[in-house]
Design a protein around this motif. Structure first.
Motif, PDB file in Angstrom:
ATOM      1  N   LEU A  36      90.955  29.810 -42.751  1.00 35.92           N
ATOM      2  CA  LEU A  36      89.557  30.194 -42.938  1.00 35.92           C
ATOM      3  C   LEU A  36      88.765  30.031 -41.646  1.00 35.92           C
ATOM      4  O   LEU A  36      87.983  30.915 -41.272  1.00 35.92           O
ATOM      5  N   ASP A  37      88.965  28.935 -40.938  1.00 34.65           N
ATOM      6  CA  ASP A  37      88.280  28.722 -39.658  1.00 34.65           C
ATOM      7  C   ASP A  37      88.648  29.819 -38.655  1.00 34.65           C
ATOM      8  O   ASP A  37      87.782  30.342 -37.953  1.00 34.65           O
ATOM      9  N   ASN A  38      89.921  30.171 -38.618  1.00 42.63           N
ATOM     10  CA  ASN A  38      90.369  31.227 -37.714  1.00 42.63           C
ATOM     11  C   ASN A  38      89.757  32.573 -38.092  1.00 42.63           C
ATOM     12  O   ASN A  38      89.405  33.373 -37.222  1.00 42.63           O
ATOM     13  N   LEU A  39      89.612  32.830 -39.381  1.00 43.31           N
ATOM     14  CA  LEU A  39      88.993  34.073 -39.831  1.00 43.31           C
ATOM     15  C   LEU A  39      87.521  34.114 -39.432  1.00 43.31           C
ATOM     16  O   LEU A  39      87.022  35.147 -38.993  1.00 43.31           O
ATOM     17  N   HIS A  40      86.823  32.993 -39.555  1.00 45.71           N
ATOM     18  CA  HIS A  40      85.420  32.947 -39.128  1.00 45.71           C
ATOM     19  C   HIS A  40      85.303  33.298 -37.651  1.00 45.71           C
ATOM     20  O   HIS A  40      84.413  34.044 -37.245  1.00 45.71           O
ATOM     21  N   GLU A  41      86.205  32.773 -36.835  1.00 46.44           N
ATOM     22  CA  GLU A  41      86.206  33.090 -35.400  1.00 46.44           C
ATOM     23  C   GLU A  41      86.484  34.576 -35.179  1.00 46.44           C
ATOM     24  O   GLU A  41      85.843  35.220 -34.348  1.00 46.44           O
ATOM     25  N   ALA A  42      87.425  35.132 -35.926  1.00 50.39           N
ATOM     26  CA  ALA A  42      87.748  36.555 -35.794  1.00 50.39           C
ATOM     27  C   ALA A  42      86.553  37.425 -36.189  1.00 50.39           C
ATOM     28  O   ALA A  42      86.284  38.446 -35.548  1.00 50.39           O
ATOM     29  N   ILE A  43      85.813  37.019 -37.211  1.00 50.37           N
ATOM     30  CA  ILE A  43      84.628  37.775 -37.632  1.00 50.37           C
ATOM     31  C   ILE A  43      83.549  37.708 -36.556  1.00 50.37           C
ATOM     32  O   ILE A  43      82.897  38.716 -36.255  1.00 50.37           O
ATOM     33  N   LYS A  44      83.360  36.543 -35.945  1.00 52.88           N
ATOM     34  CA  LYS A  44      82.391  36.422 -34.846  1.00 52.88           C
ATOM     35  C   LYS A  44      82.755  37.359 -33.696  1.00 52.88           C
ATOM     36  O   LYS A  44      81.886  38.016 -33.120  1.00 52.88           O
ATOM     37  N   LEU A  45      84.044  37.415 -33.345  1.00 49.38           N
ATOM     38  CA  LEU A  45      84.484  38.307 -32.280  1.00 49.38           C
ATOM     39  C   LEU A  45      84.286  39.776 -32.674  1.00 49.38           C
ATOM     40  O   LEU A  45      83.904  40.605 -31.843  1.00 49.38           O
ATOM     41  N   TRP A  46      84.526  40.103 -33.932  1.00 54.20           N
ATOM     42  CA  TRP A  46      84.288  41.457 -34.428  1.00 54.20           C
ATOM     43  C   TRP A  46      82.817  41.815 -34.274  1.00 54.20           C
ATOM     44  O   TRP A  46      82.483  42.924 -33.826  1.00 54.20           O
ATOM     45  N   GLN A  47      81.924  40.882 -34.628  1.00 57.34           N
ATOM     46  CA  GLN A  47      80.477  41.118 -34.507  1.00 57.34           C
ATOM     47  C   GLN A  47      80.084  41.366 -33.054  1.00 57.34           C
ATOM     48  O   GLN A  47      79.303  42.275 -32.763  1.00 57.34           O
ATOM     49  N   LYS A  48      80.593  40.543 -32.145  1.00 56.11           N
ATOM     50  CA  LYS A  48      80.271  40.718 -30.714  1.00 56.11           C
ATOM     51  C   LYS A  48      80.736  42.083 -30.234  1.00 56.11           C
ATOM     52  O   LYS A  48      80.031  42.779 -29.498  1.00 56.11           O
ATOM     53  N   ASN A  49      81.933  42.486 -30.632  1.00 56.37           N
ATOM     54  CA  ASN A  49      82.463  43.784 -30.230  1.00 56.37           C
ATOM     55  C   ASN A  49      81.621  44.920 -30.809  1.00 56.37           C
ATOM     56  O   ASN A  49      81.343  45.905 -30.131  1.00 56.37           O
ATOM     57  N   ALA A  50      81.216  44.780 -32.072  1.00 51.80           N
ATOM     58  CA  ALA A  50      80.384  45.805 -32.705  1.00 51.80           C
ATOM     59  C   ALA A  50      79.049  45.943 -31.980  1.00 51.80           C
ATOM     60  O   ALA A  50      78.557  47.055 -31.762  1.00 51.80           O
ATOM     61  N   GLU A  51      78.450  44.818 -31.582  1.00 50.21           N
ATOM     62  CA  GLU A  51      77.201  44.853 -30.827  1.00 50.21           C
ATOM     63  C   GLU A  51      77.408  45.554 -29.495  1.00 50.21           C
ATOM     64  O   GLU A  51      76.596  46.397 -29.083  1.00 50.21           O
ATOM     65  N   PHE A  52      78.491  45.216 -28.796  1.00 48.75           N
ATOM     66  CA  PHE A  52      78.773  45.797 -27.488  1.00 48.75           C
ATOM     67  C   PHE A  52      78.945  47.308 -27.600  1.00 48.75           C
ATOM     68  O   PHE A  52      78.492  48.064 -26.745  1.00 48.75           O
ATOM     69  N   LEU A  53      79.611  47.758 -28.672  1.00 53.26           N
ATOM     70  CA  LEU A  53      79.870  49.183 -28.866  1.00 53.26           C
ATOM     71  C   LEU A  53      78.687  49.914 -29.500  1.00 53.26           C
ATOM     72  O   LEU A  53      78.707  51.133 -29.631  1.00 53.26           O
ATOM     73  N   GLY A  54      77.676  49.159 -29.922  1.00 55.19           N
ATOM     74  CA  GLY A  54      76.509  49.768 -30.542  1.00 55.19           C
ATOM     75  C   GLY A  54      76.743  50.262 -31.951  1.00 55.19           C
ATOM     76  O   GLY A  54      76.124  51.210 -32.418  1.00 55.19           O
ATOM     77  N   ILE A  55      77.658  49.620 -32.635  1.00 57.03           N
ATOM     78  CA  ILE A  55      77.982  50.006 -34.013  1.00 57.03           C
ATOM     79  C   ILE A  55      77.001  49.358 -34.967  1.00 57.03           C
ATOM     80  O   ILE A  55      76.712  48.213 -34.886  1.00 57.03           O
TER      81      ILE A  55
END
Length: 55
Positions: A36-55
């Motif tokens: 679960l902790d690892n998934l939370h980290e993966a979701i945070k990274l997904w959010q950062k990538n989405a922001e960078f890509l303007g999604i």
């Protein structure tokens, strides 16, 4: 600043796998809390990538 709140369904399986099908992110770990902790980290990274890509 733009703020987006998401409600996501998170699944943690007995095999120490975790996933969020809503955004197609998955992780693993043993014990399940680590998964679960690892998934939370993966979701945070997904959010950062989405922001960078303007999604």
């Amino acid at each position: 600043m733009f703020v987006l709140k998401l409600s996501l369904v998170i699944l943690v399986a007995a095999e120490c796998r975790s996933q969020c099908r809503d955004i197609k992110v998955a992780s693993c770990g043993a014990p399940p809390k680590e998964a679960l902790d690892n998934l939370h980290e993966a979701i945070k990274l997904w959010q950062k990538n989405a922001e960078f890509l303007g999604i």
